[in-house]
Design a protein around this motif. Structure first.
Motif, PDB file in Angstrom:
ATOM      1  N   PHE A 115     -90.260  11.333 -26.744  1.00 57.69           N
ATOM      2  CA  PHE A 115     -89.683  12.585 -27.212  1.00 57.69           C
ATOM      3  C   PHE A 115     -90.664  13.732 -26.999  1.00 57.69           C
ATOM      4  CE2 PHE A 115     -86.845  10.489 -30.675  1.00 57.69           C
ATOM      5  CZ  PHE A 115     -85.817  10.356 -29.761  1.00 57.69           C
ATOM      6  N   ALA A 116     -90.118  14.886 -26.653  1.00 57.12           N
ATOM      7  CA  ALA A 116     -90.889  16.124 -26.668  1.00 57.12           C
ATOM      8  C   ALA A 116     -90.632  16.828 -28.006  1.00 57.12           C
ATOM      9  CB  ALA A 116     -90.495  17.005 -25.488  1.00 57.12           C
ATOM     10  N   HIS A 117     -91.163  18.029 -28.126  1.00 59.00           N
ATOM     11  CA  HIS A 117     -91.122  18.744 -29.403  1.00 59.00           C
ATOM     12  C   HIS A 117     -89.704  18.882 -29.958  1.00 59.00           C
ATOM     13  CE1 HIS A 117     -92.274  21.825 -32.403  1.00 59.00           C
ATOM     14  NE2 HIS A 117     -91.139  22.414 -32.054  1.00 59.00           N
ATOM     15  N   GLY A 118     -88.743  19.243 -29.089  1.00 61.94           N
ATOM     16  CA  GLY A 118     -87.392  19.518 -29.577  1.00 61.94           C
ATOM     17  C   GLY A 118     -86.743  18.338 -30.248  1.00 61.94           C
ATOM     18  N   ALA A 119     -86.805  17.170 -29.627  1.00 65.59           N
ATOM     19  CA  ALA A 119     -86.183  15.982 -30.201  1.00 65.59           C
ATOM     20  C   ALA A 119     -86.878  15.552 -31.489  1.00 65.59           C
ATOM     21  CB  ALA A 119     -86.213  14.838 -29.185  1.00 65.59           C
ATOM     22  N   ILE A 120     -88.184  15.743 -31.544  1.00 65.25           N
ATOM     23  CA  ILE A 120     -88.931  15.401 -32.762  1.00 65.25           C
ATOM     24  C   ILE A 120     -88.532  16.340 -33.895  1.00 65.25           C
ATOM     25  CG2 ILE A 120     -91.237  15.368 -33.794  1.00 65.25           C
ATOM     26  CD1 ILE A 120     -92.259  14.531 -30.976  1.00 65.25           C
ATOM     27  N   SER A 184     -78.152   8.665 -31.171  1.00 68.95           N
ATOM     28  CA  SER A 184     -78.184   9.616 -30.060  1.00 68.95           C
ATOM     29  C   SER A 184     -77.128  10.683 -30.273  1.00 68.95           C
ATOM     30  CB  SER A 184     -77.924   8.884 -28.748  1.00 68.95           C
ATOM     31  OG  SER A 184     -78.931   7.929 -28.527  1.00 68.95           O
ATOM     32  N   GLY A 185     -75.946  10.282 -30.748  1.00 62.81           N
ATOM     33  CA  GLY A 185     -74.893  11.247 -31.052  1.00 62.81           C
ATOM     34  C   GLY A 185     -74.217  11.787 -29.807  1.00 62.81           C
ATOM     35  N   THR A 186     -73.003  12.208 -29.966  1.00 67.85           N
ATOM     36  CA  THR A 186     -72.284  12.842 -28.863  1.00 67.85           C
ATOM     37  C   THR A 186     -71.812  14.241 -29.236  1.00 67.85           C
ATOM     38  OG1 THR A 186     -70.218  11.817 -29.592  1.00 67.85           O
ATOM     39  CG2 THR A 186     -71.491  10.663 -27.926  1.00 67.85           C
ATOM     40  N   THR A 187     -71.847  14.568 -30.495  1.00 65.36           N
ATOM     41  CA  THR A 187     -71.474  15.923 -30.913  1.00 65.36           C
ATOM     42  C   THR A 187     -72.492  16.407 -31.913  1.00 65.36           C
ATOM     43  OG1 THR A 187     -70.089  15.056 -32.714  1.00 65.36           O
ATOM     44  CG2 THR A 187     -69.012  15.507 -30.608  1.00 65.36           C
ATOM     45  N   GLY A 188     -72.992  17.633 -31.721  1.00 61.16           N
ATOM     46  CA  GLY A 188     -73.938  18.183 -32.662  1.00 61.16           C
ATOM     47  C   GLY A 188     -75.266  17.454 -32.606  1.00 61.16           C
ATOM     48  N   ASN A 189     -76.045  17.593 -33.667  1.00 58.51           N
ATOM     49  CA  ASN A 189     -77.346  16.956 -33.733  1.00 58.51           C
ATOM     50  C   ASN A 189     -77.209  15.463 -33.993  1.00 58.51           C
ATOM     51  OD1 ASN A 189     -78.835  19.299 -33.307  1.00 58.51           O
ATOM     52  ND2 ASN A 189     -78.879  19.802 -35.484  1.00 58.51           N
ATOM     53  N   PRO A 190     -78.238  14.669 -33.643  1.00 61.41           N
ATOM     54  CA  PRO A 190     -78.222  13.247 -33.975  1.00 61.41           C
ATOM     55  C   PRO A 190     -78.024  13.046 -35.472  1.00 61.41           C
ATOM     56  CG  PRO A 190     -80.015  13.737 -32.461  1.00 61.41           C
ATOM     57  CD  PRO A 190     -79.445  15.056 -32.884  1.00 61.41           C
ATOM     58  N   LYS A 191     -77.378  11.931 -35.824  1.00 62.52           N
ATOM     59  CA  LYS A 191     -77.046  11.659 -37.223  1.00 62.52           C
ATOM     60  C   LYS A 191     -77.977  10.620 -37.823  1.00 62.52           C
ATOM     61  CE  LYS A 191     -73.552  14.388 -36.649  1.00 62.52           C
ATOM     62  NZ  LYS A 191     -73.662  15.792 -37.098  1.00 62.52           N
ATOM     63  N   GLY A 192     -78.361  10.827 -39.059  1.00 63.06           N
ATOM     64  CA  GLY A 192     -79.242   9.899 -39.751  1.00 63.06           C
ATOM     65  C   GLY A 192     -78.485   8.675 -40.250  1.00 63.06           C
ATOM     66  N   VAL A 193     -79.011   7.497 -39.926  1.00 64.09           N
ATOM     67  CA  VAL A 193     -78.435   6.232 -40.382  1.00 64.09           C
ATOM     68  C   VAL A 193     -79.377   5.623 -41.417  1.00 64.09           C
ATOM     69  CG1 VAL A 193     -77.776   3.888 -39.710  1.00 64.09           C
ATOM     70  CG2 VAL A 193     -77.262   5.818 -38.196  1.00 64.09           C
ATOM     71  N   PRO A 194     -78.938   5.471 -42.662  1.00 66.64           N
ATOM     72  CA  PRO A 194     -79.791   4.838 -43.664  1.00 66.64           C
ATOM     73  C   PRO A 194     -79.763   3.318 -43.503  1.00 66.64           C
ATOM     74  CG  PRO A 194     -77.707   5.498 -44.660  1.00 66.64           C
ATOM     75  CD  PRO A 194     -77.655   5.935 -43.217  1.00 66.64           C
ATOM     76  N   VAL A 195     -80.933   2.716 -43.344  1.00 61.67           N
ATOM     77  CA  VAL A 195     -81.030   1.266 -43.148  1.00 61.67           C
ATOM     78  C   VAL A 195     -81.587   0.643 -44.427  1.00 61.67           C
ATOM     79  CG1 VAL A 195     -81.994  -0.585 -41.739  1.00 61.67           C
ATOM     80  CG2 VAL A 195     -81.454   1.633 -40.691  1.00 61.67           C
ATOM     81  N   PRO A 196     -80.766  -0.160 -45.124  1.00 59.42           N
ATOM     82  CA  PRO A 196     -81.228  -0.763 -46.373  1.00 59.42           C
ATOM     83  C   PRO A 196     -82.039  -2.031 -46.126  1.00 59.42           C
ATOM     84  CG  PRO A 196     -78.976  -1.412 -45.970  1.00 59.42           C
ATOM     85  CD  PRO A 196     -79.358  -0.496 -44.840  1.00 59.42           C
ATOM     86  N   LEU A 197     -82.761  -2.454 -47.142  1.00 56.21           N
ATOM     87  CA  LEU A 197     -83.571  -3.661 -47.030  1.00 56.21           C
ATOM     88  C   LEU A 197     -82.721  -4.889 -46.696  1.00 56.21           C
ATOM     89  CD1 LEU A 197     -86.494  -4.612 -49.369  1.00 56.21           C
ATOM     90  CD2 LEU A 197     -84.840  -6.329 -48.718  1.00 56.21           C
ATOM     91  N   PHE A 374     -73.927  -1.047 -42.841  1.00 57.73           N
ATOM     92  CA  PHE A 374     -73.787   0.397 -42.658  1.00 57.73           C
ATOM     93  C   PHE A 374     -72.773   0.968 -43.643  1.00 57.73           C
ATOM     94  CE2 PHE A 374     -71.598   3.985 -40.486  1.00 57.73           C
ATOM     95  CZ  PHE A 374     -72.661   4.864 -40.442  1.00 57.73           C
ATOM     96  N   SER A 375     -73.145   2.054 -44.326  1.00 60.30           N
ATOM     97  CA  SER A 375     -72.263   2.664 -45.320  1.00 60.30           C
ATOM     98  C   SER A 375     -71.870   4.095 -44.978  1.00 60.30           C
ATOM     99  CB  SER A 375     -72.939   2.650 -46.700  1.00 60.30           C
ATOM    100  OG  SER A 375     -74.176   3.359 -46.652  1.00 60.30           O
ATOM    101  N   GLY A 376     -72.511   4.699 -43.984  1.00 60.48           N
ATOM    102  CA  GLY A 376     -72.181   6.072 -43.623  1.00 60.48           C
ATOM    103  C   GLY A 376     -73.423   6.844 -43.214  1.00 60.48           C
ATOM    104  N   TYR A 377     -73.205   7.989 -42.568  1.00 57.25           N
ATOM    105  CA  TYR A 377     -74.308   8.816 -42.095  1.00 57.25           C
ATOM    106  C   TYR A 377     -74.844   9.696 -43.214  1.00 57.25           C
ATOM    107  CZ  TYR A 377     -72.407   7.370 -37.611  1.00 57.25           C
ATOM    108  OH  TYR A 377     -71.960   6.619 -36.559  1.00 57.25           O
ATOM    109  N   VAL A 378     -76.106  10.019 -43.119  1.00 63.02           N
ATOM    110  CA  VAL A 378     -76.737  10.862 -44.130  1.00 63.02           C
ATOM    111  C   VAL A 378     -76.179  12.276 -44.046  1.00 63.02           C
ATOM    112  CG1 VAL A 378     -78.918  11.843 -44.942  1.00 63.02           C
ATOM    113  CG2 VAL A 378     -78.852   9.486 -44.075  1.00 63.02           C
ATOM    114  N   ILE A 426     -77.939   8.019 -24.960  1.00 63.66           N
ATOM    115  CA  ILE A 426     -78.278   9.433 -24.894  1.00 63.66           C
ATOM    116  C   ILE A 426     -77.026  10.257 -25.172  1.00 63.66           C
ATOM    117  CG2 ILE A 426     -79.123  11.291 -23.390  1.00 63.66           C
ATOM    118  CD1 ILE A 426     -80.585   9.050 -21.797  1.00 63.66           C
ATOM    119  N   GLY A 427     -77.105  11.135 -26.138  1.00 70.10           N
ATOM    120  CA  GLY A 427     -75.987  12.005 -26.460  1.00 70.10           C
ATOM    121  C   GLY A 427     -75.955  13.199 -25.523  1.00 70.10           C
TER     122      GLY A 427
END
Length: 522
Positions: A115-120, A184-197, A374-378, A426-427
């Protein structure tokens, strides 16, 4: 706790129950389950350098070093639920940092070193992380991100000897969050996926049944831990199962991959089809010691399976999953459930999961999948709802497929526009947004098209309408590709840029990417 290796090999239901009892328990403790319960002298990882030098990290060393780092991080204010981004290559400090975070109940936000600055920045800001741990070689990428405290692992490691090890730890329970990984996402910014223990129960199922990982194996999952497959199964799975894994610190090359396989006697290998294509391209003189070879990240070419049998000495089996699911459909290796591969098939559901076809899509029956997590995106309830049927029973993958009468699943195509290149998802919208920030670009569309060299599967290609007064030429095409590579990510830049007078759109103004995927271009 019961040693699952002593159970009947074909008793999958009891094994699933045992894993759930361990990882879904309300008192589950990540540091204990991933590290402290294993014998201190057992090797957790062997880090392989460019010169083929191997450096071992034992569970005892990992425990002691992560306790000291946890003390240091707690002194800096890190606590339960805090998001901490980590930008590091495959080095011991990466594993130590993750265990230290989980001892505190903090949440790891993984970042890919390409990743470069933007993706980070998108991922740091999207997660709300206020601390980032990185290495000196990556430091310049994170400069300028507002409100972010940055620690370099080299400086931290030099000071750990004088820090008292943390004695206590936080048990977050099976539903407690370990990771916030972005799609990676296909619309808008990438989405956060919460990963439980409790996702670790599914990871154990995959390592055992799909990879057939055994105590005597030399296991190497070559995927990068900045992405789901590498994080889940090159790091988390082996830690949970207490199995040694190799991690190569060198950039990928076919020649180095073969050298590592021979020098360390790799018997169980997993990687993207791109890696196998690269091996085929350079040739594989002599036989390897491979017992199992598995593929994930993009559809496996049928001829690669034949290459595996004839050249690698073992067939390559296809495995399918997503960031939101982990692996769920596999041409399993374990003898108790293995079947002769069906050409073109991804196989059958992983034990603990039930799948079907809903509206043409591959779908997970959550009501009958005890290992589904998986329960949903953040922060995105609308998109979260869209990924499930209205009754909540089925998770929809957005990948089109079919199932034959014997229960084998086949991938047909994506119903969204995600690009599968060299094993990475890649989105296109993310890349389009970067292109649109260049002053020479008025409109841009990004699609995946077949890689002409036959190595990467698909490659990113951009169709650009230039701004008024701008000359569309090869020099500009190169500049736009560099713009994406240098400001967003090395893995997502367009390999080809096509200049067009207008982009194909529907009467309502929606972009018709499928037209561009099928377009004849010079």
């Amino acid at each position: 706790m019961t040693d699952i290796d002593t159970r009947e090999e074909n008793d999958t239901a009891q094994l699933v129950d045992a894993w759930l009892a361990t990882y879904a328990d309300a008192s589950a403790d990540a540091a204990w389950l991933l590290c402290d319960r294993h014998p201190a002298e057992r090797i957790a990882f062997t880090f392989v350098g460019p010169d083929l030098t191997g450096t071992d990290l034992t569970f005892g060393e990992l425990s002691e070093r992560s306790r000291r780092l946890a003390s240091l991080l707690r002194a800096r204010g890190v606590g339960a639920g805090d998001r901490v981004a980590v930008l590091m290559g495959k080095r011991p400090g990466l594993i130590v940092t993750l265990l230290a975070l989980w001892r505190l109940g903090a949440v790891h936000v993984p970042l890919f070193t390409a990743f470069a600055h933007g993706a980070i920045a998108v991922r740091v800001e999207g997660s709300g992380a206020r601390l980032l741990v990185t290495e000196a070689s990556q430091r310049t990428k994170v400069e300028g991100i507002a409100g972010l405290d940055v620690l370099e692992i080299e400086g931290i490691e030099a000071s750990l000897a004088g820090v008292e090890p943390l004695v206590d730890r936080v048990a977050v329970g099976g539903d407690g969050q370990l990771i916030e990984i972005f799609t990676s996402g296909t619309t808008g910014n990438p989405k956060g996926v919460p990963v439980p223990l409790r996702m670790l129960a599914a990871a154990e199922s995959y390592l055992r049944f799909s990879l057939d990982l055994r105590a005597e194996d030399v296991y190497w999952n070559a995927a990068d831990p900045g992405w789901a497959y590498g994080l889940y199964y090159a790091l988390l799975g082996p830690l949970a199962a207490g199995r040694r894994a190799l991690l190569s610190t060198a950039p990928f090359s076919a020649a180095h991959t073969l050298e590592v396989m021979r020098a360390f006697g790799v018997t169980n290998f997993a990687g993207a089809p791109t890696m196998y294509r690269a091996l085929r391209a350079v040739g594989v003189p002599g036989r390897l010691r491979l017992r199992r070879a598995s593929s994930a990240g993009e559809p496996l070419d049928p001829d690669l399976t034949e290459f595996g049998r004839e050249v690698l000495g073992v067939g390559i089996r296809d495995h399918y999953g997503q960031t939101e699911l982990g692996m769920v459909l596999c041409d399993h290796w374990h003898p108790s459930i293995a079947r002769d591969p069906v050409p073109g098939s991804m196989g059958r559901p992983l034990p603990g999961f039930a799948l079907g076809i809903v509206d043409g899509q591959i779908a997970v029956d959550t009501g009958n999948s005890p290992l589904a997590w998986f329960s949903g995106y953040v922060g995105d309830p609308r998109l979260s709802r869209d990924r499930f049927t209205p009754d909540g029973r089925w998770y929809l993958t957005s990948d089109l497929g079919r199932r034959d009468d014997d229960g084998n699943f086949f991938f047909r195509s994506r119903s969204d526009d995600v690009i599968l290149a060299a094993g990475y998802r890649i989105g296109p919208t993310d890349v389009e947004n970067v292109l649109l920030r260049h002053p020479a670009v008025r409109e841009a569309a990004v699609v995946g098209r077949p890689d002409p060299d036959g190595v990467r599967g698909e490659q990113v290609e951009a169709f650009v309408v230039v701004a008024d007064g701008v000359t569309a030429d090869d020099e500009l095409a190169d500049a736009l590709a560099r713009h994406v590579r240098d400001t967003y990510s090395k893995h997502a830049y367009p390999r080809r840029v096509h200049f067009v007078g207008e982009l194909p759109k529907t009467p309502s103004g929606k972009l018709r990417r499928y037209v561009l995927r099928q377009a004849s271009v010079d």
